[in-house]
Write a protein that holds these residues in place. Structure first.
Motif, PDB file in Angstrom:
ATOM      1  N   VAL A   1       0.998  -1.412   0.172  1.00  0.00           N
ATOM      2  CA  VAL A   1       0.227   0.012   0.460  1.00  0.00           C
ATOM      3  C   VAL A   1       0.810   1.157   0.211  1.00  0.00           C
ATOM      4  CG1 VAL A   1      -1.966   1.473   0.953  1.00  0.00           C
ATOM      5  CG2 VAL A   1      -1.824  -1.586   1.467  1.00  0.00           C
ATOM      6  N   LYS A   2       0.058   2.222  -0.530  1.00  0.00           N
ATOM      7  CA  LYS A   2       1.001   3.651  -0.605  1.00  0.00           C
ATOM      8  C   LYS A   2       0.090   4.202   0.131  1.00  0.00           C
ATOM      9  CE  LYS A   2       2.255   5.753  -4.328  1.00  0.00           C
ATOM     10  NZ  LYS A   2       3.594   6.118  -5.066  1.00  0.00           N
ATOM     11  N   VAL A   3       0.122   5.847   1.089  1.00  0.00           N
ATOM     12  CA  VAL A   3      -0.762   6.167   1.805  1.00  0.00           C
ATOM     13  C   VAL A   3      -0.018   7.728   1.405  1.00  0.00           C
ATOM     14  CG1 VAL A   3      -0.236   5.307   3.682  1.00  0.00           C
ATOM     15  CG2 VAL A   3      -2.450   6.981   3.011  1.00  0.00           C
ATOM     16  N   THR A   4      -0.675   8.572   0.850  1.00  0.00           N
ATOM     17  CA  THR A   4      -0.283   9.856   0.307  1.00  0.00           C
ATOM     18  C   THR A   4      -1.514  10.790   2.037  1.00  0.00           C
ATOM     19  OG1 THR A   4       0.461  10.087  -1.104  1.00  0.00           O
ATOM     20  CG2 THR A   4       0.498  11.563  -0.476  1.00  0.00           C
ATOM     21  N   THR A   5      -1.302  11.464   3.012  1.00  0.00           N
ATOM     22  CA  THR A   5      -1.815  12.452   3.902  1.00  0.00           C
ATOM     23  C   THR A   5      -0.811  13.298   3.952  1.00  0.00           C
ATOM     24  OG1 THR A   5      -2.789  12.282   5.963  1.00  0.00           O
ATOM     25  CG2 THR A   5      -0.621  10.752   5.720  1.00  0.00           C
TER      26      THR A   5
ATOM     27  N   GLU B   1      -3.107   3.694  -2.842  1.00  0.00           N
ATOM     28  CA  GLU B   1      -2.895   3.031  -3.895  1.00  0.00           C
ATOM     29  C   GLU B   1      -2.535   1.424  -3.588  1.00  0.00           C
ATOM     30  OE1 GLU B   1      -0.360   4.665  -6.973  1.00  0.00           O
ATOM     31  OE2 GLU B   1      -0.559   7.256  -5.594  1.00  0.00           O
ATOM     32  N   VAL B   2      -4.057   0.809  -3.655  1.00  0.00           N
ATOM     33  CA  VAL B   2      -3.276  -0.661  -3.121  1.00  0.00           C
ATOM     34  C   VAL B   2      -2.748  -1.423  -4.151  1.00  0.00           C
ATOM     35  CG1 VAL B   2      -4.250  -2.714  -2.009  1.00  0.00           C
ATOM     36  CG2 VAL B   2      -5.150  -0.696  -2.195  1.00  0.00           C
TER      37      VAL B   2
ATOM     38  N   LYS C   1      -1.985  -4.348  -6.166  1.00  0.00           N
ATOM     39  CA  LYS C   1      -2.291  -6.044  -6.877  1.00  0.00           C
ATOM     40  C   LYS C   1      -2.315  -6.828  -5.858  1.00  0.00           C
ATOM     41  CE  LYS C   1      -3.440  -4.793 -11.759  1.00  0.00           C
ATOM     42  NZ  LYS C   1      -2.497  -4.528 -12.938  1.00  0.00           N
ATOM     43  N   THR C   2      -1.083  -7.354  -5.172  1.00  0.00           N
ATOM     44  CA  THR C   2      -0.535  -8.180  -4.875  1.00  0.00           C
ATOM     45  C   THR C   2      -1.565  -8.280  -3.356  1.00  0.00           C
ATOM     46  OG1 THR C   2       1.029  -7.254  -3.899  1.00  0.00           O
ATOM     47  CG2 THR C   2       0.903  -8.641  -5.655  1.00  0.00           C
ATOM     48  N   PHE C   3      -2.517  -6.900  -2.820  1.00  0.00           N
ATOM     49  CA  PHE C   3      -2.571  -6.985  -1.592  1.00  0.00           C
ATOM     50  C   PHE C   3      -4.471  -7.168  -1.435  1.00  0.00           C
ATOM     51  CE2 PHE C   3      -4.557  -4.603   2.183  1.00  0.00           C
ATOM     52  CZ  PHE C   3      -4.016  -5.882   3.438  1.00  0.00           C
ATOM     53  N   ASP C   4      -5.101  -8.171  -2.450  1.00  0.00           N
ATOM     54  CA  ASP C   4      -6.040  -8.608  -3.164  1.00  0.00           C
ATOM     55  C   ASP C   4      -7.442  -9.174  -1.657  1.00  0.00           C
ATOM     56  OD1 ASP C   4      -8.047  -8.582  -4.703  1.00  0.00           O
ATOM     57  OD2 ASP C   4      -8.248  -9.912  -5.501  1.00  0.00           O
ATOM     58  N   MET C   5      -7.940  -8.134  -1.166  1.00  0.00           N
ATOM     59  CA  MET C   5      -9.219  -8.383  -0.105  1.00  0.00           C
ATOM     60  C   MET C   5      -9.896  -7.878  -0.281  1.00  0.00           C
ATOM     61  SD  MET C   5      -6.324  -8.276   3.326  1.00  0.00           S
ATOM     62  CE  MET C   5      -7.553  -8.782   4.307  1.00  0.00           C
ATOM     63  N   PRO C   6     -11.766  -8.339   0.447  1.00  0.00           N
ATOM     64  CA  PRO C   6     -12.765  -8.001   0.188  1.00  0.00           C
ATOM     65  C   PRO C   6     -12.873  -6.526   1.002  1.00  0.00           C
ATOM     66  CG  PRO C   6     -13.242  -9.580   1.901  1.00  0.00           C
ATOM     67  CD  PRO C   6     -11.310  -9.552   1.552  1.00  0.00           C
TER      68      PRO C   6
ATOM     69  N   GLY D   1      -7.333  -5.162  -4.470  1.00  0.00           N
ATOM     70  CA  GLY D   1      -6.093  -4.598  -5.489  1.00  0.00           C
ATOM     71  C   GLY D   1      -6.620  -4.056  -6.385  1.00  0.00           C
ATOM     72  N   GLY D   2      -5.305  -3.296  -7.076  1.00  0.00           N
ATOM     73  CA  GLY D   2      -5.074  -2.160  -7.911  1.00  0.00           C
ATOM     74  C   GLY D   2      -5.881  -1.103  -7.920  1.00  0.00           C
TER      75      GLY D   2
END
Length: 816
Positions: free
Chosen positions: A282-286, A342-343, A345-350, A385-386
């Protein structure tokens, strides 16, 4: 034979298609290439053995040999002769690969990289299934049974995949099974001769059979209906099917949860933390320079096995989110920030990663919903994911003084009733009473429990969690005091609940140390090493307040707070601690060496200071299996030996040797022991017949004893002594059957030994070995006994059925 070879290759192809669901477990297709090579060689070997008219046993041994050679070629890593010939070192190396595979299964989350242990286990398992499918399809002509090994392959991704298995691989697996059934039935129909339509017109070989076409259409329609209906009715698949699943077992790190939506977050977190490679998730900009943890899941159901997750329930993202500013302040400081996530594709969860109190979202979509109680964003249809999305959130900070003034919840409070339910564990109750005996407020109780998880009390951080002996994981952790964030978060929540205060476990990402600052915004790149779990405690008037009991030294990007300072630090905490930022910083750089060896404080060291290598247990298991197999195989031989000893007994009534008089008369015994002598003669004759069966000499039970003796002497070319013994045995059995006084049985055991010795000397080695280890006479007797027992069972079941039919309501009504 051509059709059978064709079915063998169809079975091989069906095995590979049935294995396609494993694609969701691995990151690449190496496993499929190696498995296809192994299955192809196995199918070719089976076809070659069948071309040489080899029986089913020869086909099975040939395929097993081919599998061993392929495994040696692919995985021996130099532990073999010329790369393909296995040696004892090869077997030891394969055993180490299997042991390594078990560790890799436990330590890696899906999808996993190409690890030798897992690849070996996969190719080995698919190869075994290919052998079983070939034997069932071609040798036994039972292709329907291949569904069981194919189902075993499909059960692997279903059991280990944290979310759910994709539909497309299931379609391939179902089509493979149908293809195999259709091919076998077409082959069976062709064996009957020409085919006909419903009007009686014959169908040529090149024409498709109308009946087969109808069957294929029905099969395709059935598969499509089974797949499409759950997709068209998502609520059915997420609600109706959920009642047949179970919750994850929380702290145990095993199980999948329910419906894919509530997959076991503990197992997924453990697997990703144990991955050797660092993967950006995950990439997070805050706009927040010091954000707290980015969260995505909650476990708030506690059972004896630990914390588990439940199905979220909330409103769609199109509805307004709760406004934190509408709640009373009670000393809470709230600041509003903006974040963009921005998530990968390898972190694919509901579930979507967000900060704790979102107030507005953008670019998420109506497929997602928000559970206000769990504070999570979830979906029944979409995946994370994505995805890329924006949201505004509020960060709340608390002063210890205000939290200390929070009142205790009443016993009737709904939050207290729901989130303080705990299993009765005496050790936990005793520890909580000990820690909170001087605490007067809920916050003081929580702080007493929180401060307990410190290094001064013996707690250590390690991804290798030692096994306990108490039978309760919470008690084992409190005794061993070694674990990582999962254990610390779940243990603190359990103890806080035992104290009567609502608590739960939250999952997400620690802040991380890989940060880039530009234009007043802070971009954090979060990896699998930043995944984290912590405890959230509910205070009346404040809501859910986070507490992170995991030692901060071992967590990349750990955040301390004024209300939950680091108990391992001697200096006072700051409300907003600073962090080291570097555009190229690696979150793994701040982590300690977690491997075994001199750097591991839990490793057992020898006199030389090096870690003591524990002896593997698999050789003992292998030795036990070999001993058990040897004992099992020795049962027929032992049974034959005991029977021979019993039959060869002698009563010693006469020491005089038997002589054949010129007129054919024999020496007889007195009437006093006639019955016993007659029994000994019968036993000797039975032993002779069993000996003939063991050495594969024809023995017709319908022949008279004298005729059997003459044929044995003539066909086996017995020497003088053995021929004399055969004649004596025949005459003794004949007189025991029909004469008033039997013959003296004293010399019959010697006669049996002479005949057995002659037959052994004239038989081949295989016959002699089987006569000793697997006597055909014993096996035949067991086979007949089994069939007779089954026949008696069927007869008795028929009698029971006839008895029950007397009480049939129709018969009772008809009799009136």
């Amino acid at each position: 034979m051509t059709n059978r070879r064709h079915l063998g290759f169809v079975a091989a192809a069906a095995t590979l298609l049935a294995a396609t669901p494993l694609a969701g477990i691995f990151q690449s297709w190496t496993w499929m290439i190696e498995s296809a090579f192994a299955v192809g060689v196995i199918a070719a070997t089976a076809a070659g053995v069948r071309a040489l008219r080899g029986r089913a046993a020869a086909q099975g041994f040939g395929m097993l040999a081919a599998l061993v050679i392929i495994l040696t070629l692919l995985f021996s890593n130099g532990h073999s002769l010329i790369g393909i010939i296995p040696t004892p070192d090869t077997v030891k190396y394969f055993a180490s690969l299997l042991s390594t595979a078990g560790t890799q299964i436990r330590d890696n989350g899906v999808p996993v990289p190409d690890l030798d242990g897992l690849l070996f286990l996969t190719v080995f398992g698919i190869g075994l299934v290919a052998i079983i499918n070939d034997l069932l399809t071609v040798a036994m002509r039972r292709p329907a049974l291949t569904g069981l090994p194919m189902l075993a392959i499909y059960a692997v991704p279903v059991a280990v995949y944290p979310d759910s298995v994709a539909i497309i691989p299931f379609v391939f697996a179902a089509a493979a099974y149908l293809w195999l059934l259709v091919s076998d039935n077409v082959d069976r129909v062709r064996r009957f001769g020409r085919r006909f339509t419903g009007e009686g017109r014959d169908v040529d070989v090149w024409e498709p059979s109308p009946l087969a076409s109808a069957g294929r259409r029905l099969g395709v329609v059935g598969v499509v209906v089974a797949i499409v209906i759950p997709l068209l009715i998502p609520q059915l698949s997420s609600s109706f099917f959920d009642q047949f699943g179970g919750n994850g077992d929380g702290g145990s790190g095993k199980g999948n949860g329910r419906g894919g939506l509530t997959s076991n977050l503990f197992a997924d977190l453990s697997g990703r933390l144990n991955q050797k490679d660092i993967v950006d998730l995950v990439k997070v900009t805050t706009t927040d320079a010091n954000p707290y943890y980015l969260r995505f899941g909650v476990a708030d159901e506690l059972s004896a096995g630990g914390f588990g997750t439940r199905v979220p329930n909330g409103t769609t993202m199109g509805n307004p989110l709760p406004d934190p500013y509408q709640r009373p302040s009670f000393g809470v400081t709230r600041e509003k920030y903006t974040a963009k996530v921005e998530v990968s594709k390898t972190f694919d969860m509901p579930l979507l990663p967000v900060y704790a109190e979102p107030v507005q979202t953008r670019k998420i979509g109506s497929d997602w919903s928000y559970d206000q109680n769990m504070q999570v964003i979830f979906s029944l249809r979409s995946r994370s994911g994505g995805r890329s999305y924006d949201f505004d959130y509020v960060r709340s900070t608390y002063t210890p003084q205000e939290l200390n003034e929070a009142p205790e919840l009443s016993a009737e409070n709904a939050m207290r009733r729901q989130f303080t339910a705990v299993p009765l564990v005496a050790e936990v109750r005793k520890k909580v009473d000990e820690l909170t005996k001087n605490a007067k407020t809920p916050y003081e109780k929580v702080r007493a429990i929180y401060d307990f998880f410190s290094s001064k009390n013996g707690f250590k951080y390690s991804l290798e969690v030692p096994e306990g002996t108490s039978g309760q994981k919470i008690v084992d952790f409190l005794n061993n005091k070694t674990g990582f964030c999962e254990q610390y978060a779940a243990a603190m929540a359990w103890l806080v609940r035992t104290a009567g205060i609502p608590a739960r476990v939250a999952f997400g990402f620690a802040r991380g140390n890989n940060v880039h600052v530009a234009n007043g915004q802070y971009t954090f790149t979060l990896t699998n090493r930043n995944l984290h779990a912590w405890t959230e405690v509910y205070f009346q008037g404040f809501g859910w307040v986070p507490f992170d009991a995991t030692p901060s030294t071992y967590v990349a990007g750990s955040v301390a707070s004024a209300w939950a300072p680091d108990p391992n630090q001697t200096t006072g905490p700051t409300a907003n601690p600073s962090f080291s930022a570097g555009p190229g910083g690696d979150p793994g750089d701040d982590l300690p060496n977690r491997g075994l060896g001199a750097n591991d404080p839990d490793a057992q060291l020898g006199a030389d200071g090096q870690p003591i290598e524990q002896a593997p247990m698999w050789p003992w298991y292998l030795l036990g299996a070999v001993v058990a197999l040897a004992l099992l195989l020795s049962v027929p031989g032992v049974r034959r030996r005991v029977l021979r000893t019993r039959r060869s007994r002698s009563d010693g009534t006469s020491s005089q040797a038997l002589d054949v008089a010129p007129a054919g008369t024999m020496v007889v015994i007195s009437d006093t022991s006639a019955d016993h002598a007659r029994s000994l003669a019968h036993d000797a004759w039975d032993e002779l017949l069993d000996t003939l069966v063991d050495y594969r000499v024809p023995a017709d039970p319908s022949e008279t004893p004298r005729a059997v003796a003459r044929r044995l002497i003539a066909e086996q070319d017995l020497d003088a002594a053995a021929a004399d013994g055969a004649q004596r045995l025949g005459l003794a059995e004949e007189r025991a059957r029909y004469a008033r006084n039997p013959l003296d049985p004293q010399a019959l055991p010697d006669a049996l030994r002479l005949i057995r010795r002659h037959l052994a000397s004239t038989s081949d080695r295989r016959t002699r070995i089987l006569a000793v280890l697997m006597p055909p006479s014993v096996l035949a007797r067991w086979r007949v006994g089994t069939l007779e027992a089954l026949s008696r069972g069927v007869h008795r079941m028929g009698q029971l059925r006839e008895f029950l039919l007397r009480f049939n309501p129709r018969r009772l009504l008809a009799s009136r």
